[in-house]
Every structure is written in C-alpha cells, then in structure tokens.
Design an enzyme around this catalytic site. Sequence first.
Site, PDB file in Angstrom:
ATOM      1  CB  CYS A   2      15.344   3.397   2.336  1.00 26.12           C
ATOM      2  SG  CYS A   2      16.052   4.095   3.830  1.00 26.12           S
ATOM      3  NE  ARG A  27      14.044  -2.462   0.792  1.00 25.62           N
ATOM      4  CZ  ARG A  27      14.961  -3.370   0.541  1.00 25.62           C
ATOM      5  NH1 ARG A  27      14.620  -4.499  -0.006  1.00 25.62           N
ATOM      6  NH2 ARG A  27      16.220  -3.166   0.830  1.00 25.62           N
ATOM      7  CD1 TRP A  74      13.103   1.529   9.715  1.00 29.76           C
ATOM      8  CD2 TRP A  74      15.324   1.791   9.786  1.00 29.76           C
ATOM      9  NE1 TRP A  74      13.540   1.085  10.935  1.00 29.76           N
ATOM     10  CE2 TRP A  74      14.891   1.228  11.017  1.00 29.76           C
ATOM     11  CE3 TRP A  74      16.688   2.048   9.612  1.00 29.76           C
ATOM     12  CZ2 TRP A  74      15.767   0.917  12.055  1.00 29.76           C
ATOM     13  CZ3 TRP A  74      17.561   1.734  10.647  1.00 29.76           C
ATOM     14  CH2 TRP A  74      17.104   1.176  11.855  1.00 29.76           C
ATOM     15  CG  ASN A  98      18.567   0.888   0.889  1.00 31.78           C
ATOM     16  OD1 ASN A  98      18.743   0.998   2.108  1.00 31.78           O
ATOM     17  ND2 ASN A  98      18.322  -0.266   0.291  1.00 31.78           N
ATOM     18  N   GLY A  99      20.870   3.036   2.531  1.00 29.57           N
ATOM     19  CA  GLY A  99      22.190   2.693   3.070  1.00 29.57           C
ATOM     20  C   GLY A  99      22.799   3.847   3.840  1.00 29.57           C
ATOM     21  CD  GLU A 479      10.586 -16.424  15.534  1.00 29.84           C
ATOM     22  OE1 GLU A 479      11.614 -15.803  15.857  1.00 29.84           O
ATOM     23  OE2 GLU A 479       9.865 -16.067  14.583  1.00 29.84           O
ATOM     24  CE  LYS A 483       7.922 -13.230  13.926  1.00 33.42           C
ATOM     25  NZ  LYS A 483       9.245 -13.550  13.986  1.00 33.42           N
ATOM     26  CD  GLU A 486       9.782  -8.974  14.818  1.00 32.43           C
ATOM     27  OE1 GLU A 486       9.306 -10.118  14.721  1.00 32.43           O
ATOM     28  OE2 GLU A 486      10.419  -8.424  13.904  1.00 32.43           O
ATOM     29  CG  HIS A 502      20.055 -20.563  37.464  1.00 29.10           C
ATOM     30  ND1 HIS A 502      20.696 -20.994  38.589  1.00 29.10           N
ATOM     31  CD2 HIS A 502      19.785 -21.660  36.721  1.00 29.10           C
ATOM     32  CE1 HIS A 502      20.843 -22.309  38.529  1.00 29.10           C
ATOM     33  NE2 HIS A 502      20.287 -22.738  37.407  1.00 29.10           N
ATOM     34  CE  LYS A 602      10.218  -9.620   5.615  1.00 25.62           C
ATOM     35  NZ  LYS A 602       9.658 -10.456   6.694  1.00 25.62           N
TER      36      LYS A 602
END
Length: 607
Positions: A2, A27, A74, A98-99, A479, A483, A486, A502, A602
């Site tokens: 947050c 964030r 968040w 935050n946390g 990657e 992307k 996301e 496989h 983030k």
Amino acid sequence: MCGIIGVIANDPAAPMLVDGLRRLEYRGYDSAGVATLDHGAIGCRRAPGKLNNLDEKLRAEPLAGVVGIGHTRWATHGVPNETNAHPHVAGRVAVVHNGIIENFRALRAELAQKGVTFASQTDTEVVAHLLDDLLEQGLSIEKAMVALMGKIEGMFSLAFLIAGDEEVLVGARRGAPLAVGWGKGEMFLASDAIALAPFTQQVSYLDEDDFVVVRRDGATFFDAKGNRVQRAPVNTQLSGASIGKGNHRHFMEKEIYEQPTAVGETLARYLDPVAREVRLPGLESDLAAVPRITLVACGTAYYAALIGKYWLEQVGRMPVEVDVASEFRYRNAPMPEDGMAIFVSQSGETADTLAALNYARSQGQTIVTITNTETSTMARASDVVLPTHAGPEIGVAATKTFTCQLSVLLALTIACGKARGALEGDKLHAAVEALASLPSQIGKALRMEEEVKAIANVIADARDVLYLGRGTSYVVAMEGALKLKEISYIHAEGYAAGEMKHGPIALIDEHVPVIVVAPSDELFEKTMSNTQEAAAREGRIILITDEEGARQAGDLPEHVIVMPTVNPLISPVTYAVPVQMLAYHAAVRKGTDVDQPRNLAKSVTVE
Ligand code: AGP
C-alpha cells in the site's frame, strides 16, 4: 504494497495528499482515503476503486485542514470496499497502514472484551483502537508508541493522525519502509520518497523498529524501546519530472524506452570505460573462492536471476542454485560454508525475498543484493549492495529494472569468469565489449516497434499463447509470457522448447500463436526442430530471431521479427525488448489498464 503519505503543510492538506497518492498509486489501487485535522477534529473521506473516485468524493465533500494522512490500498484483510479502506478512525486516532498485523485476531478479541466494536474486517483497525486506548490511559505519545510497538506483531509501516490542538503525525516501521520528508516550514511522512518528490528531496529513513513523532518544526526519532535516535536526512535526487510520463501514453512505454539510458547509467558503475574492465567494488576478491552462489528472487527479478544462473555457470564457471523466494524461504536448504547468496529485487522490499535473505544470513552466507532501491530494507541487510540505476519504475510491469538487473548480473559473470580463470584474453575482451554495447544494442532493438506492434495485433485476440525458447531464450520466453499475462490478461505459457513435446504440445491448434525466441546461436537448430513440431500441429509461428535465423527458418514462421545481430551472450537483454513491446501493444489494443493491471501491486510486501 500500500502507499502511505502524511503532511504537516502550509496549504490545505487534502489536495497535497491526493497528489502524493497519485505517485504511490502504482503500489496498490483497490481503494484510497485521506484524513485531515480541522480545528483539532479528524475528518475522513474514503472511496473504493481508483484514486479518481476519492478525488471526486473530495470535490463533492471537501476536507479542510493543513495536517493529514492518506493511503492507497492493496487489499489483504477484507474486500476492497469503502469500509475496509484506510484511514481507520478510533476515538482520537486515525491510522493508515502498509503490511500485515499478524496477531490482529488475538488483539481484536482482547479489545472486543473491553467493549470495543469494529467497523471493518481489517487488521489495521485494531491498531487505531489500541493506540487510542493507550492515549486514553494518559500515556504520552512516545510512551503509547513504545507500548503499541510491543503489542503488535507482523510487518508494517504506519502513520497516525491524533486529534487535538497539536499539529502532530506519528510514524512507525517494522519490515516495511517509511520516510520522513523535511520541507520549508512543512514536514512529511511517506512509504516511498517518490510521493514526496514535488515537496522535498531531503528525506530521513526510519530504521527497523523505529517510530517517529513529526511536528511542524521537525521530527524526533525513537527506537522500539523509546530511546531517542538520529536519522540524518539524505538527498533523494528525485524530481517531480523524473516520475512523470513525459510524452508517453503509459509509464510502461516510457520505461521501455528509457532502457538504453537506464542500462548505461547502471553500467557506469560497473564498467571502467577507459580500461575496458568490469569493477565490482567489495566483491572481486571473494569470487575465486566462493564454492556456490545461491540466487533468489520473485517474478521478473527471478527471471533475471535465472538468466544469471545460465551466465554464471557457462561463462563464469561458478556453481549456482536459483529459486523463487516463496519456495526457497521454507525449504530449509543446506547452504555451503563460505557461500554467497544474491537477492535480486527492484524494490528491495519484497517480503518473500527479504525472508529468504534472512534465512541465508542465518546460514552464514555473504549477502549480496541487486536492487534499484539503495535505501531499501534488503540493501540495509546486505553485506554488499549492487545497485541498478534505472530511476523510478512506476509501471507495475517491470521492464527497465529487468534489463538493468541483467546488466549487473552480466558484469558479475564477467568478474567471476576472470577471477576463476575461465575468461581471459580475447574471450574476456569480447565479453566486456558485448556488455559495453548493451545501451546501443537495446536502442537498436527499440527501433523494431512498428514491426512488433503489427504482430501484437495478431496475438491480442488469442485466448492462449505459447512462448518457446532454449537456454537463456527459454527464460526470455517465460518473461514474455509473464508480461502478457500481467498486462493483457492473455493466458500465456513460457516453455523450454525441448520440453514442449512432453505435454504442452497438446494445447497447440490453429488458434494458438507460438512465439519462438531464437537468436541464431548454437541452440538455434534444436529450437527450429521444436518449432517444426509446433507448426505441424498448425500452431501460428511467430519467430523472434536475427537475419541469419530468419534466413535459416525460411517460410516456417507466419511472422518474423528480425532483431539486430548481437553477441549471443547479450541476446537475453536485447530480446527482452520485443517481448515487453509485444505485451504492451497487445494490452493497448485490448484496452486494459497497462500501468495498473487488475489485482497486482508493484511491490509485494506481504507473503
Ligand atoms: C514484474 O512485471 C512484476 N510486476 C513482478 O513479478 C515483480 O518482478 C516481483 O513482484 C518482484 O518484485 P521486486 O523486484 O520488487 O522484488
């Protein structure tokens, strides 16, 4: 995850708080809120969803006062609605957090027994009630904070507003960052110095378990026992301009284009341009003797670490183990005596990576962190910090920090190869030249945008995308898939080309784009055999290669992105650019929220 801000200002606080929150919105953006102090009384406005909703609410119902706190959330505990949004107010206290407060259930039960009722489902509200209760008992702010810090468990940064005549803000940190900003006749608090960039560049960071009492004339810092401590201000060098979008539509686009500069700035620290030598202050002497390096990270930083493994093993002749932090932290891995553990993290605050770091510390490893945030918790907990100089990365999807992390890992690889006698003479020279050429080669890769954009239109309508590659290109494929997931919400898998047969080959039909990352290196032919297998199942082949690769592939692919030819050592860095751009343009075409994709934040400071 947050964002927190607090101001003791000369002007109305609410617009300044919203302005600061705009820079923190990356964030977390489930809900937002502010509280101000007006003639000693707390006023509060909160709204679910993006910050604009709060802004509109404040226009309809303004808040007066020059002292206040703000928050962008968040969600961890409780759905992202208005009731669960911060600030939470209890009696004389408003708090933003935050946390996670890990023992909040026990504390909530304790308070409920005293007759306290709760408005929200959050862990945070408990903290507001606790501090209010302690102040009601007649304790000074400082004594109440010592008692509070002793009661709450978990990891957090907190900012409090206290009703009354005094202009005071209180902040505390344990495991999540908090900074105090020193302005001209104004003082600030923020979870990230970025929020304060337009107001001040003079910032003091709280240490672990510190709390701070901020008044208009300055800040007094305390450790958890209530002893006064000094936290000298430093210059952040962050300006308002460095965190704007410039001429770009999105931060992500801007950050993709900043890569030549960001990598150049980063290399300036590790490459002596005259002597053409790699320099890794604080590390070189260790590299010959280290029995093994353990690399740990999350998400995109993990993919950087994985490419680092390929490089360090093949070129640096160093045994390497690599893992995602959320697995590594709990698997009790034995670590070798005199080993080195390297943590890769843009933010330097990711909870899993930090926990893995603490584990490695307990196993006697030399702790090295590659981070874009030199003041972060991980940087402070390390023996050696290898900074990236990417500048602020605001888009939730990591782009420039990835290529900067790779630049540092390649410099480390070269230093390792040299120290272990694996890289000498022409080979060493070629590796250093390849590293030094990164900014210009990334610049050339950026010129492929129009080609990439056309192909992004092809994949934007797909339900599933398969990304394939071998060696470091396999990691670039993963990657690329991350992307796409996301920001464009397209289901994508990054797979080792040789492993496809496989299992994942069953997914391929005429609707599935198969993006093959394959520079014409020693693995090219093998990758092409796998590409044939995908084409035989009617997969729509999109090949990212160089001129020679395109020639050899002939008419096998439906589309080809022809990249500049580079030393294969640096291809994972230059090939990162088209996979970033593919995801970006697919997302733009789909109209998703590129910089703030759903459900993400983030920096992930919770488990
Ligand atoms: C990348 O695009 C992500 N948003 C995410 O995977 C990120 O790389 C990860 O959360 C690690 O963050 P860190 O680098 O700050 O530790």
